[in-house]
Design a protein around this motif. Structure first.
Motif, short mmCIF file in Angstrom:
data_model
loop_
_atom_site.label_atom_id
_atom_site.label_comp_id
_atom_site.label_asym_id
_atom_site.label_seq_id
_atom_site.Cartn_x
_atom_site.Cartn_y
_atom_site.Cartn_z
N PHE A 260 39.27 -15.35 -98.20
CA PHE A 260 39.99 -14.14 -97.78
C PHE A 260 39.05 -13.18 -97.05
O PHE A 260 39.41 -12.62 -96.00
N SER A 261 37.86 -13.00 -97.56
CA SER A 261 36.90 -12.07 -96.96
C SER A 261 36.48 -12.53 -95.57
O SER A 261 36.36 -11.73 -94.63
N MET A 262 36.25 -13.85 -95.42
CA MET A 262 35.85 -14.36 -94.12
C MET A 262 37.00 -14.27 -93.11
O MET A 262 36.78 -13.98 -91.93
N ASP A 263 38.23 -14.50 -93.57
CA ASP A 263 39.37 -14.33 -92.66
C ASP A 263 39.49 -12.89 -92.20
O ASP A 263 39.79 -12.61 -91.04
N MET A 264 39.26 -11.94 -93.11
CA MET A 264 39.32 -10.53 -92.71
C MET A 264 38.19 -10.18 -91.76
O MET A 264 38.36 -9.39 -90.83
N ALA A 265 37.01 -10.75 -91.99
CA ALA A 265 35.88 -10.47 -91.12
C ALA A 265 36.15 -10.96 -89.70
O ALA A 265 35.68 -10.37 -88.73
N TRP A 266 36.92 -12.03 -89.57
CA TRP A 266 37.24 -12.51 -88.23
C TRP A 266 38.34 -11.67 -87.59
O TRP A 266 38.26 -11.31 -86.43
N ASP A 267 39.36 -11.35 -88.36
CA ASP A 267 40.47 -10.58 -87.81
C ASP A 267 40.92 -9.56 -88.84
O ASP A 267 41.80 -9.82 -89.66
N VAL A 268 40.31 -8.39 -88.81
CA VAL A 268 40.52 -7.40 -89.86
C VAL A 268 41.94 -6.85 -89.84
O VAL A 268 42.42 -6.34 -90.86
N GLY A 269 42.62 -6.95 -88.73
CA GLY A 269 43.96 -6.41 -88.64
C GLY A 269 45.05 -7.42 -88.89
O GLY A 269 46.23 -7.13 -88.69
N ARG A 270 44.68 -8.58 -89.38
CA ARG A 270 45.65 -9.65 -89.51
C ARG A 270 46.73 -9.36 -90.54
O ARG A 270 47.88 -9.72 -90.37
N TRP A 271 46.36 -8.73 -91.65
CA TRP A 271 47.32 -8.46 -92.71
C TRP A 271 47.44 -6.96 -92.93
O TRP A 271 46.46 -6.22 -92.88
N GLY A 272 48.67 -6.54 -93.22
CA GLY A 272 48.92 -5.15 -93.54
C GLY A 272 48.84 -4.90 -95.03
O GLY A 272 48.49 -5.78 -95.83
N ALA A 273 49.19 -3.67 -95.43
CA ALA A 273 49.07 -3.26 -96.82
C ALA A 273 49.98 -4.06 -97.74
O ALA A 273 49.73 -4.13 -98.95
N ASP A 274 51.02 -4.66 -97.21
CA ASP A 274 51.93 -5.45 -98.04
C ASP A 274 51.77 -6.94 -97.79
O ASP A 274 52.62 -7.74 -98.20
N GLY A 275 50.68 -7.34 -97.15
CA GLY A 275 50.54 -8.73 -96.74
C GLY A 275 49.53 -9.56 -97.49
O GLY A 275 49.33 -10.72 -97.16
N VAL A 276 48.89 -8.99 -98.52
CA VAL A 276 47.81 -9.73 -99.17
C VAL A 276 48.34 -10.94 -99.92
O VAL A 276 47.75 -12.03 -99.86
N GLU A 277 49.45 -10.79 -100.64
CA GLU A 277 49.98 -11.96 -101.35
C GLU A 277 50.43 -13.01 -100.34
O GLU A 277 50.30 -14.22 -100.59
N GLY A 278 50.93 -12.59 -99.19
CA GLY A 278 51.25 -13.54 -98.14
C GLY A 278 50.03 -14.29 -97.65
O GLY A 278 50.08 -15.48 -97.34
N ALA A 279 48.89 -13.59 -97.59
CA ALA A 279 47.64 -14.25 -97.21
C ALA A 279 47.26 -15.29 -98.25
O ALA A 279 46.80 -16.40 -97.91
N LEU A 280 47.42 -14.95 -99.52
CA LEU A 280 47.13 -15.91 -100.59
C LEU A 280 48.08 -17.11 -100.51
O LEU A 280 47.67 -18.25 -100.74
N ALA A 281 49.34 -16.85 -100.18
CA ALA A 281 50.31 -17.94 -100.06
C ALA A 281 49.93 -18.87 -98.91
O ALA A 281 50.01 -20.10 -99.03
N GLU A 282 49.52 -18.28 -97.80
CA GLU A 282 49.11 -19.10 -96.66
C GLU A 282 47.90 -19.94 -97.00
O GLU A 282 47.86 -21.15 -96.70
N TRP A 283 46.91 -19.32 -97.63
CA TRP A 283 45.69 -20.06 -97.98
C TRP A 283 46.00 -21.15 -99.00
O TRP A 283 45.54 -22.30 -98.87
N SER A 284 46.79 -20.83 -100.01
CA SER A 284 47.13 -21.82 -101.03
C SER A 284 47.93 -22.96 -100.42
O SER A 284 47.76 -24.13 -100.78
N GLY A 285 48.82 -22.62 -99.48
CA GLY A 285 49.58 -23.66 -98.80
C GLY A 285 48.71 -24.60 -98.00
O GLY A 285 49.00 -25.80 -97.90
N ARG A 286 47.64 -24.06 -97.42
CA ARG A 286 46.73 -24.92 -96.66
C ARG A 286 45.98 -25.89 -97.58
O ARG A 286 45.59 -26.97 -97.14
#
Length: 980
Positions: A476-502
């Motif tokens: 998660f930290s490395m993804d943010m370091a590449w694109d810090v604006g990728r997720w909004g304040a309500d998007g962190v669980e979505g980020a976890l879902a995407e990563w877990s899905g991968r």
């Protein structure tokens, strides 16, 4: 890109939102079909990092299909298809495509670590069609290669977490042009630190390594590149081998394309723990004495020590740490400088000397140079240390995920820029957390967004301990370091879902993300590494400790249910990434819960149950040891031998095994009763409200060891009991509820009478205990008319995200950050760069409003639970008021001292800071509680108003009734903790 023939288990999506793809409608580009693989070409004269990564692509295609492509360094005379890998300016065939306008390098050429992946027809004589992977620089090309690897189904964690690669007979990728634009942060990397477990594992499994050597670092370098990182602070402690002990290590790093630096106590790539003693031995003084590592005493010897490493590593792409601390991460030694101004002058001399060494030995390649104001060095920096403008300032957090200080306008304007050193793992005061990944991703998101908004974009370094167990947080930290604006304040669980899905398949991603989110929430209440005796109350709020432990039990059941649905090949990865962290955290909490019940049983004079609770505590500890042994010796065939240990010898104050007490068997029986809210007896009445429609417990227990017959009887027909009697040897928990359809409106006193008699009359202590009940029924119509939170049981408890209204003012506002804090989310005052609101907050400051219905009157304490963010240059203030009454400004904690027992230590252990003011309720009825931002970046989690009945407990009480946000307070509550 898609993988033809793939099952839905592994998604074919690329994680980086900074990458952009454009469909062109052309057919997919086959990589393997009919048992034959397309050859891979890379110019032998390209950078070694690119040539090596092309070899990894070759291996990854074989991992997916079983067919290994040929890796070529000369173009074929004839080929229907070819994969072309190369760097702009280093690959003639790539440069010719650009010159002829055949390869689109807009927003790629001349950028940092950017790349384009594009299908080109007739790219070279004799080649009909090619998949071209071209980078703006060597790492850009490498990342383009690994993008392709991930999109064909090879996870960055295929080796480090045993994420399996789905086997396919036919493999292709879409022909759409794909671009990876340059990252948000230039240098992105990790610090391997407090690496005792990694050292043990490396020693046991990574031949010919001993204590973290080249074989281990090869694996680390590859992982970093697959995660799109580029930077490393290597392991540093006495039990590991220091990086430069193996001279192939820096050469390997350069060949992989990894920039190697060193941590805050390791100036100019020197590892003082290992290297200073032998250097000092070789440079004894004229009197034969050993020189000390003190620049005020031995500047010449120390300067030569630094110069030797600068000369040795001058040829490699390195990062150079400027400044000085003591050996082994200790404070700066200055025998001949005792005052702060004197120490500042010494630090200025040190920096000037180091700069001179780098200019003479490394020259213009000596970049980046970094200065890390960590712990006492921050005090010196703020007191006047002069850091040259081209040096990057690396701002540290407080070791617990809260940034201590961020750059001001002048510091943001420096050409050297700013970076952060951030802990996802930590050893030290007040307590360590090295075992599991327990920092909420939403907390990481909040802090990283804040630092980026303050212009901190040159370097982000994350302390990841032993690497293992931090997989999710690091990704998660490395993804943010590449694109810090990728997720909004309500998007962190979505980020976890995407990563877990991968990792485990898209159909499981959301459920795994929900499991991880709840796991992190429970850790936000108290990290499992911070658990101790007597933290959670076993008598208040329906058994606070039991409710938490039951939540863990439900979570483990959910985790196991998902694991049971996965193919066998995924079980090891799932155990490492999901099940073991949940199970381990559960057992750490469970054994302390039973130990607390054991201690309470002793105070209550229980008999057999006392020993039963002791057995349960020790059984949980044994089970924890068993699952850890399974991780180390069975998972992945014993691949991770030694990598997991909750209690390595170097960790101070690890929780360990709680002490328990056993009582001698007594050939007696006797009645004991303890009602909820009472450690012993039942003097505090059980409180019931028609709004919360509560369930309360009464423990009926045996003071001896022989069988006890007992019975319970309610004084009113509308009092319900889960059990009305029976026989027991140890104890039973009786749940008391009210039938709200039958109880008259008004306030009623009732009782539950418990009687007991032994089976053998000559050995019994007969007794009877009355448990008082206080029942308040305002009626169904009043419950339906309520518009906000309703006082009951002597308090009002509010989840801060459940606002009646959020009012933006003065260019600032409150926003909800989902998954942050102890509940479902927290509210944060933004933007983080806003100016403080001085003066009357009610006039100018953004506001949170909560409707509250009071039945009591008086002056009551109101406690705001805020997340313990820091700002050592400013304030941490929030304000509260009731209705239009005067506003009270509350100031947050002092600066981070590192001392055990102070406000900062309590707050980081608890994950919240409790700020208390008072409000006056002159009349019962509806009122508006108002919370104002005074300083930016303040995050509020919960709010509790004590109207006279709030018991002492660690957590805030369960949220009060609210017709919208909490209409059924009992939903989802477990009755009892399973006796595992």
């Amino acid at each position: 890109m898609t993988a033809v023939g793939a099952t839905p288990l592994l998604p074919a999506v690329l994680p980086a939102a900074a990458a952009r793809a454009a469909a062109d409608g052309r057919p997919d580009f086959p990589l393997v079909e009919g048992g034959a693989a397309v050859e891979v070409y890379v110019d032998a004269a390209d950078d070694p990092a690119v040539v090596r990564a092309a070899g990894d692509l070759q291996a990854d295609v074989e991992r997916v299909t079983g067919v290994r492509p040929v890796l070529r360094h000369t173009l074929p005379a004839r080929a229907a298809r070819l994969v072309l890998v190369g760097t702009l300016g280093s690959s003639p065939v790539i440069d010719r495509l650009v010159a002829r306008g055949r390869l689109d390098v807009s927003r790629v050429k001349g950028r940092w670590e950017a790349s384009v992946t594009q299908v080109v027809d007739r790219p070279a004589p004799g080649v009909d069609r090619a998949l071209v992977i071209a980078g703006s620089d060597r790492r850009g090309t490498v990342y383009g290669v690994y993008d392709t690897s991930e999109r064909i189904g090879v996870s960055p964690w295929y080796w480090w977490a045993d994420v399996p690669v789905e086997r396919l007979e036919t493999l292709s990728v879409p022909s759409a042009t794909f671009k990876r634009y340059e990252p948000s942060v230039r240098y992105r990397g990790i610090f391997i630190n407090d690496e005792q477990n990694l050292t043990t594992w490396s020693h046991r499994t990574q031949e010919p390594d001993k204590n973290i050597g080249p074989e281990t670092y090869k694996r680390v370098f590859e992982l970093l590149l697959r995660l799109k990182a580029n930077y490393l602070w290597p392991a540093m402690h006495p039990y590991s081998d220091f990086f430069n002990k193996y001279r192939e290590n820096p050469e390997l790093a350069d060949r992989y394309g990894i920039v190697v630096g060193s941590s805050h106590p390791e100036a100019l790539l020197r590892n003082g723990v290992h290297e200073w003693a032998p250097w000092a031995e070789e440079h004894r003084g004229a009197d034969g004495g050993l020189p000390v590592y003190d620049y005020t005493v031995n500047p010449g010897v120390i300067s030569d020590y630094w110069r030797a490493r600068a000369r040795e590593n001058a040829a490699y792409e390195s990062s150079w740490t400027i400044g000085m601390r003591g050996l082994h991460d200790s404070a700066l030694e200055t025998k001949n400088a005792t005052t702060i101004p004197e120490k500042v002058a010494v630090m200025n001399d040190i920096i000037a000397d180091q700069r001179r060494i780098l200019a003479e030995e490394v020259g213009t390649k000596a970049e980046p140079q970094i200065f890390i104001p960590y712990k006492e060095v921050l005090e010196l920096y703020n007191a006047g240390v002069r850091v040259p403008e081209d040096i990057t300032l690396i701002w540290p957090d407080d070791n617990h995920g809260n940034m201590r200080q961020l750059p001001n306008d002048a510091e943001r304007a420096r050409p050297g820029g700013n970076g952060i050193y951030y802990h996802l793992s930590y050893w030290g005061r007040p307590k360590s957390y090295l075992w599991l990944d327990t920092t909420q991703p939403a907390k990481v998101w909040q802090e990283l967004r804040r630092v980026y908004e303050h212009g901190v974009d040159r370097m982000w370094i994350f302390n990841v301990g032993d690497v293992k167990s931090i997989e999710t947080g690091l990704s998660f930290s490395m993804d943010m370091a590449w694109d810090v604006g990728r997720w909004g304040a309500d998007g962190v669980e979505g980020a976890l879902a995407e990563w877990s899905g991968r990792q485990f398949g898209q159909r499981h991603g959301r459920e795994i993300a929900a499991i991880r989110t709840e796991y992190y929430r429970l850790a936000a209440e108290k990290r499992p590494e911070f658990i101790d005796r007597g933290v959670f109350s076993p008598v208040h709020h329906g058994d606070e400790g039991g409710r938490r432990t039951a939540a863990y039990d439900r979570l483990l059941r959910r985790a196991r249910a998902v694991g049971a649905k996965l193919p066998e090949a995924y079980r090891d990865a799932y155990y490492e990434l999901v099940e073991y962290p949940v199970h381990g955290a559960y057992l750490m909490n469970l054994k302390y819960y039973w130990a607390d019940r054991n201690a309470l049983a002793v105070r209550q004079g229980r008999g057999a149950a006392t020993n039963r609770f002791a057995d349960l505590a020790e059984a949980a500890h044994a089970e924890e040891a068993a699952i850890t042994k399974r991780y180390n010796t069975e998972v992945a065939g014993g691949k991770w031998d030694g990598i997991v240990n909750p209690y390595p010898s170097q960790i101070p104050k690890a929780p360990g095994r709680p002490t328990v007490t056993r009582v001698a068997r007594r050939e007696t029986s006797g009645l004991g009763v303890a009602a909820e809210g009472n450690e012993t007896g039942a003097s505090r009445p059980l409180s019931f409200s028609s709004y919360t429609r509560d369930r309360r417990f009464v423990d009926v227990f045996n003071t001896g060891f022989l069988t006890l017959d007992w019975a319970a009887e309610a004084s009113h027909p509308w009092v319900r009991l889960s059990s009305r009697g029976g026989s027991l040897t140890e104890q039973t928990r009786v749940w008391v509820e009210v039938d709200w359809e039958r109880v008259p409106e008004g306030t009623h006193d009732a009782t539950v009478t418990v009687t007991g008699a032994g089976a053998e009359q000559d050995s019994v202590e007969q007794g009877s205990v009355e448990v008082p009940l206080r029942v308040v029924n305002d009626g169904a119509r009043a419950r339906g008319r309520a518009r906000g939170f309703v006082e009951a049981h002597g308090y009002v408890s509010i989840d801060a995200v459940h606002t009646d209204r959020r009012v933006a003012r003065g260019g600032a506002r409150w926003r909800v950050v989902r998954g942050l804090g102890r509940r479902t989310g927290a509210v944060e005052a933004v933007p983080s760069t806003a100016a403080p609101f001085d003066g009357d907050p009610a006039v100018r400051a953004p506001e949170l409003r909560y409707r509250v219905r009071f039945s009591s009157t008086g002056t009551f304490p109101v406690t705001v639970f805020r997340l313990p963010s820091l700002d050592e240059r400013g304030h941490r203030r929030v304000a509260v008021a009731l209705d239009d009454q005067p506003v009270t400004v509350l100031s947050g904690q002092a600066v981070a001292t590192g001392n055990r027992g102070d406000a900062w230590a309590r707050n980081v252990e608890d994950g919240v800071e409790r700020l208390t003011a008072t409000v006056t309720v002159a009349e019962p009825g509806e009122h508006v509680l108002r919370v104002f931002m005074v300083d930016p970046a303040i995050a509020v989690d919960q709010i509790v108003i004590d109207t006279g009945g709030l018991p002492m407990s660690y957590l805030a009480p369960p949220e009060s009734y609210h017709p919208v946000f909490n209409p059924d307070p009992l939903s989802g509550e477990a009755l009892e903790v399973p006796e595992r």
